[in-house]
Design a protein around this motif. Structure first.
Motif, mmCIF file in Angstrom:
data_model
loop_
_atom_site.group_PDB
_atom_site.id
_atom_site.type_symbol
_atom_site.label_atom_id
_atom_site.label_comp_id
_atom_site.label_asym_id
_atom_site.label_seq_id
_atom_site.Cartn_x
_atom_site.Cartn_y
_atom_site.Cartn_z
ATOM 1 N N THR A 284 7.585 38.589 48.793
ATOM 2 C CA THR A 284 9.016 38.661 49.058
ATOM 3 C C THR A 284 9.636 39.911 48.441
ATOM 4 O O THR A 284 9.025 40.582 47.601
ATOM 5 N N ARG A 285 10.863 40.173 48.860
ATOM 6 C CA ARG A 285 11.614 41.278 48.264
ATOM 7 C C ARG A 285 11.772 41.065 46.757
ATOM 8 O O ARG A 285 11.657 42.006 45.978
ATOM 9 N N ALA B 233 -1.325 43.284 51.139
ATOM 10 C CA ALA B 233 -2.389 43.285 52.142
ATOM 11 C C ALA B 233 -2.300 42.103 53.094
ATOM 12 O O ALA B 233 -2.164 42.288 54.299
ATOM 13 N N ARG B 234 -2.361 40.861 52.584
ATOM 14 C CA ARG B 234 -2.437 39.728 53.502
ATOM 15 C C ARG B 234 -1.248 39.680 54.454
ATOM 16 O O ARG B 234 -1.414 39.399 55.645
ATOM 17 N N SER B 235 -0.043 39.925 53.952
ATOM 18 C CA SER B 235 1.136 39.858 54.836
ATOM 19 C C SER B 235 1.095 40.907 55.940
ATOM 20 O O SER B 235 1.295 40.568 57.116
ATOM 21 N N ASP C 267 -0.800 39.492 64.467
ATOM 22 C CA ASP C 267 0.085 38.658 65.288
ATOM 23 C C ASP C 267 1.234 39.434 65.922
ATOM 24 O O ASP C 267 2.105 38.837 66.573
ATOM 25 N N ASP C 268 1.256 40.744 65.734
ATOM 26 C CA ASP C 268 2.288 41.600 66.340
ATOM 27 C C ASP C 268 3.704 41.179 65.953
ATOM 28 O O ASP C 268 4.592 41.090 66.806
ATOM 29 N N HIS C 269 3.908 40.936 64.661
ATOM 30 C CA HIS C 269 5.279 40.653 64.221
ATOM 31 C C HIS C 269 5.636 41.500 63.000
ATOM 32 O O HIS C 269 6.231 41.033 62.039
ATOM 33 N N LEU D 118 9.005 43.186 58.136
ATOM 34 C CA LEU D 118 9.869 44.148 57.438
ATOM 35 C C LEU D 118 11.264 43.561 57.193
ATOM 36 O O LEU D 118 11.857 43.769 56.128
ATOM 37 N N LYS D 119 11.775 42.827 58.163
ATOM 38 C CA LYS D 119 13.092 42.209 57.991
ATOM 39 C C LYS D 119 13.082 41.209 56.850
ATOM 40 O O LYS D 119 14.058 41.091 56.102
ATOM 41 N N GLU D 120 11.983 40.476 56.722
ATOM 42 C CA GLU D 120 11.866 39.509 55.622
ATOM 43 C C GLU D 120 11.920 40.200 54.258
ATOM 44 O O GLU D 120 12.359 39.606 53.271
#
Length: 297
Positions: free
Chosen positions: A258-259, A276-278, A285-287, A292-294
């Protein structure tokens, strides 16, 4: 960013709503962690605990910039991530990170094509990138050969000392526990800022004191290697001030989601925060834009 993956397979991840190591204990090959996932789980949980020791106002004041972030050095796209073809992972993963303004970390692996796929991806993205290459602790001559492969593509080159603890790889490719003298010899050959990656034990701290690397990279390999129990968050809080005396920069990975996790790491002295994992999952999954928004980027 977007649909950059060329060939999909089946992601070796349960896509848990909260990626915290409890859904994939000992899931290797895959994205899980060893020792029942204990260090993977601690990595994730302890950032929140550490943040609780600081006022919200102080953490809110910590600026999160893409330039302070890096994607982690990752290989094993087929066996650990689930791609159908190894080469199809590297360019999408690194290009997404580059487009987001992150620094790049490129990993090493067996067979040699894994490192070469990473090099090719960096060259395809462009020149003069903020790219850090991390080599496994092979015998010296093999490492020197790899420096030649990397050529002018690296802004940093490091030795991934914690990968010595990957038993299957160590037995397969003859990894070594590097001495300070060997690291110094490698550093002179590389000609760019030198990173010791995988600093997580008292012995590692002593090695840092001897070598004085340009960068100390705190890591327990995402909880994927047999080492002492504990989290990188706690290690940073306890040992970061000491390590800062022997290097120019501190980098860190492990359970950062998280931020607020990023702000906590930066508050406690990290100069670069690696994930890495995120980004792996976001790439597969192409998201990536949602990822980045999260993070508020």
């Amino acid at each position: 960013m977007g649909s950059l993956s060329l060939s999909k397979g089946e992601l070796k991840c349960h896509r848990c709503a909260r990626c915290n190591g409890y859904g994939c204990p000992d899931m290797l090959p895959g994205l899980g962690g060893v020792m029942g996932g204990v260090n993977f789980q601690a990595n994730c949980a302890d950032w929140k605990a550490l943040a609780g020791t600081v006022s919200s106002e102080a953490l809110d004041a910590v600026e999160v910039l893409p330039s302070k972030l890096r994607c982690g050095p990752v290989t094993g796209a087929v066996e650990n991530i689930g791609y159908a073809n190894e080469k199809d992972f590297y360019y999408p993963y690194l290009k997404n990170a580059y487009d987001a303004g992150f620094g790049l970390c490129i990993g090493d692996g067996c067979p040699d094509e894994k490192l070469k796929f990473g090099i090719a991806a960096v060259e395809k993205i462009g020149s003069n990138l903020d790219a850090a290459f991390f080599l496994k602790p092979y015998p010296q001559e093999r490492l020197f050969e790899r420096i030649e492969w990397i050529g002018k593509n690296a802004r940093y080159i490091g030795i991934d000392i914690d990968s010595y603890n990957i038993l299957t790889m160590r037995n397969l490719v003859n990894l070594e526990r590097k001495t300070a003298a060997q690291l110094e010899e490698f550093r002179k050959r590389s000609g760019v800022p030198f990173v010791i990656k995988g600093v997580f034990t008292d012995e590692d701290i002593e090695l840092v004191k001897e070598v004085h690397p340009d960068v100390v990279y705190i890591s327990n390999h995402g909880g994927r290697v047999e080492t002492r129990k504990g989290s990188t968050a706690d290690f940073l809080a306890a040992e970061g001030p000491k390590l800062k005396k022997y290097c120019d920069q501190l980098w860190i990975d492990g359970g950062i989601r998280t931020r607020r996790d990023i702000q906590t790491a930066l508050y406690y002295g990290a100069d670069q925060v690696i994930m890495a994992r995120s980004p792996i999952r976001a790439t597969f999954d192409d998201h990536y834009e949602e990822f980045l928004k999260e993070l508020g980027l």
